[in-house]
Design an enzyme around this catalytic site. Structure first.
Site, mmCIF file in Angstrom:
data_model
loop_
_atom_site.group_PDB
_atom_site.id
_atom_site.type_symbol
_atom_site.label_atom_id
_atom_site.label_comp_id
_atom_site.label_asym_id
_atom_site.label_seq_id
_atom_site.Cartn_x
_atom_site.Cartn_y
_atom_site.Cartn_z
ATOM 1 N N LYS A 176 2.579 6.556 4.671
ATOM 2 C CA LYS A 176 1.857 5.811 4.418
ATOM 3 C C LYS A 176 2.614 4.407 4.779
ATOM 4 C CE LYS A 176 -1.867 3.829 2.711
ATOM 5 N NZ LYS A 176 -1.636 2.848 3.792
ATOM 6 N N LYS B 185 0.455 3.699 -3.100
ATOM 7 C CA LYS B 185 -0.800 4.579 -2.957
ATOM 8 C C LYS B 185 -0.345 6.153 -2.775
ATOM 9 C CE LYS B 185 -4.507 1.383 -1.049
ATOM 10 N NZ LYS B 185 -3.840 0.168 -0.703
ATOM 11 N N SER C 279 -6.424 3.445 4.003
ATOM 12 C CA SER C 279 -5.777 2.668 2.888
ATOM 13 C C SER C 279 -6.747 1.903 1.959
ATOM 14 C CB SER C 279 -4.791 1.727 3.565
ATOM 15 O OG SER C 279 -3.877 1.371 2.688
ATOM 16 N N SER D 200 0.734 -1.250 -0.060
ATOM 17 C CA SER D 200 0.013 0.130 0.022
ATOM 18 C C SER D 200 0.971 1.267 0.277
ATOM 19 C CB SER D 200 -0.884 0.078 1.371
ATOM 20 O OG SER D 200 -2.037 -0.922 0.871
#
Length: 383
Positions: free
Chosen positions: A223, A64, A121, A61
């Site tokens: 993140k 992202k 997320s 993730s």
């Protein structure tokens, strides 16, 4: 400040106390259990720690960050607004993994979708945004990769908008650190989303998955990521006393290890290193001799504030040398290059920074040049 004069070099003592010269530090004195890691002081673009930082890795993730970079860019260019609403396709609604819990065929505000990606997320939110900006997730991923190359992410390739496992979807710790820096620098007006700790959508409240937001160490983004193959990862940024550090770690064995190891490395970076101001932009560093000028010397300076990041223990041994091909021949215009600073410290490669004239120096008139030439013939260059 001690000044040692030489014919072509002036050595300035290192006890002068930014954004400026990146000075790679000596080999790190700390190890990490992460498979890949990099810690950078972005105030001076200095790498404090790296471990397999150029190794391609699944980024889960953390990918992202690139998705949101594309969204922020669309906002800045006016192709989207925070109040726009975007439709939820069945493809987005059925997406598995971490979710924002979008409703099928609903229209959702862009601002909510951003929070769904950044805080929760949400894979589903990523697909809604990707389809709106490019028509399909695949087309969006191709645009992600192309834009990443333009930003300098040479070892990154994106096959989807979410970080869903794919053997051809990868990045590196260094690329993610660069991406994080560009995201903050290019879109400061939107960076605040990364420091928000929770978001409620569809009556479901979820907390930000970044564990360092809940520790008082200056972290304000960015993140997390996790897949079975990648392990646990985090791209984090922390600001303290005007210094900003960016950390990327990946391949950690657990959520707790991710939180504890990331905090330990950030604390080490702030504790063991500091950014030192050497010279301010426009400040006279030293007077450089001039040949056939209306003034005998011209002050040398730098065009931007000059800082270096060093291990605190290395500061006393740093040396700054001004190298010029003196005397510099007139006429000289303010801003003309007249030499360079060479910055050295133990165990580090030298760093060179251009210096320029801080003032205009007109050329002598005919009579002045004749006098100077006569003096040179009688007394030599030392006159």
């Amino acid at each position: 400040m001690t000044v040692i004069r030489k014919r072509l070099a002036i050595v300035l003592a290192a006890l002068v106390a930014a954004a400026g010269a990146a000075l790679p530090v000596r080999a790190a004195t700390i190890d990490t259990i992460a498979r890949q890691a990099v810690l950078i002081d972005v105030t001076t673009d200095t790498v404090l720690l790296e471990k397999a930082a150029d190794q391609r890795m699944p980024t889960s993730s953390m990918s992202k960050l690139m998705t949101i970079y594309m969204v922020f860019e669309a906002l800045k260019e006016g192709r989207l607004s925070l109040d726009d609403t975007l439709p939820v396709s069945e493809n987005a609604w059925r997406m598995q993994g971490s979710k924002m819990f979008v409703e099928l065929h609903n229209n959702i505000k862009v601002e909510d979708l951003i929070r769904g990606v950044v805080i929760q997320s949400g894979n589903d939110a990523c697909i809604v945004l990707a389809e709106a900006l490019a028509g399909s997730e695949q087309a969006f991923a191709e645009k992600m990769t192309a834009r990443a190359k333009e930003l300098g992410l040479e070892n990154s390739n994106f096959k989807n908008a979410t970080g869903w496992p794919d053997p051809d979807h990868y990045s590196t710790a260094k690329d993610l650190a660069l991406l994080a820096h560009r995201l903050m620098a290019d879109f400061p007006e939107y960076y605040h989303f990364y420091s928000e700790r929770e978001f409620t959508y569809h009556n479901i409240k979820q907390g930000n998955r970044n564990p360092l937001l809940y520790r008082d160490i200056g972290v304000d983004g960015l993140k997390t990521g996790h897949t079975e193959l990648a392990g646990y990862g985090l791209t984090a940024s922390a600001l303290r006393d005007g210094r900003r550090l960016i950390l990327v770690v990946n391949g950690l064995p657990s959520m707790q290890a991710r939180a504890d190891e990331s905090a330990r490395l950030i604390e080490w970076g702030f504790r063991e290193f500091d950014a030192y101001l050497l010279f301010k932009a426009g400040e006279a560093i030293e007077e450089v001799p001039v040949w056939l000028g209306a003034q005998e010397t011209v002050p040398a300076t730098v065009t931007t504030d000059l800082k270096v990041t060093l291990a605190r223990a290395d500061r006393p041994d740093m040396k700054v040398t001004l190298v010029t091909d003196a005397p510099v021949q007139a006429p000289i215009a303010k801003g003309d290059p007249i030499g360079k600073l060479v910055i050295t410290a133990p165990g580090q490669p030298a760093k060179e920074v251009p210096v320029v004239a801080a003032a205009d120096v007109p050329k002598l008139g005919f009579f002045g040049r004749a006098v100077a030439g006569a003096k040179y013939l009688v007394f030599g260059a030392g006159s």
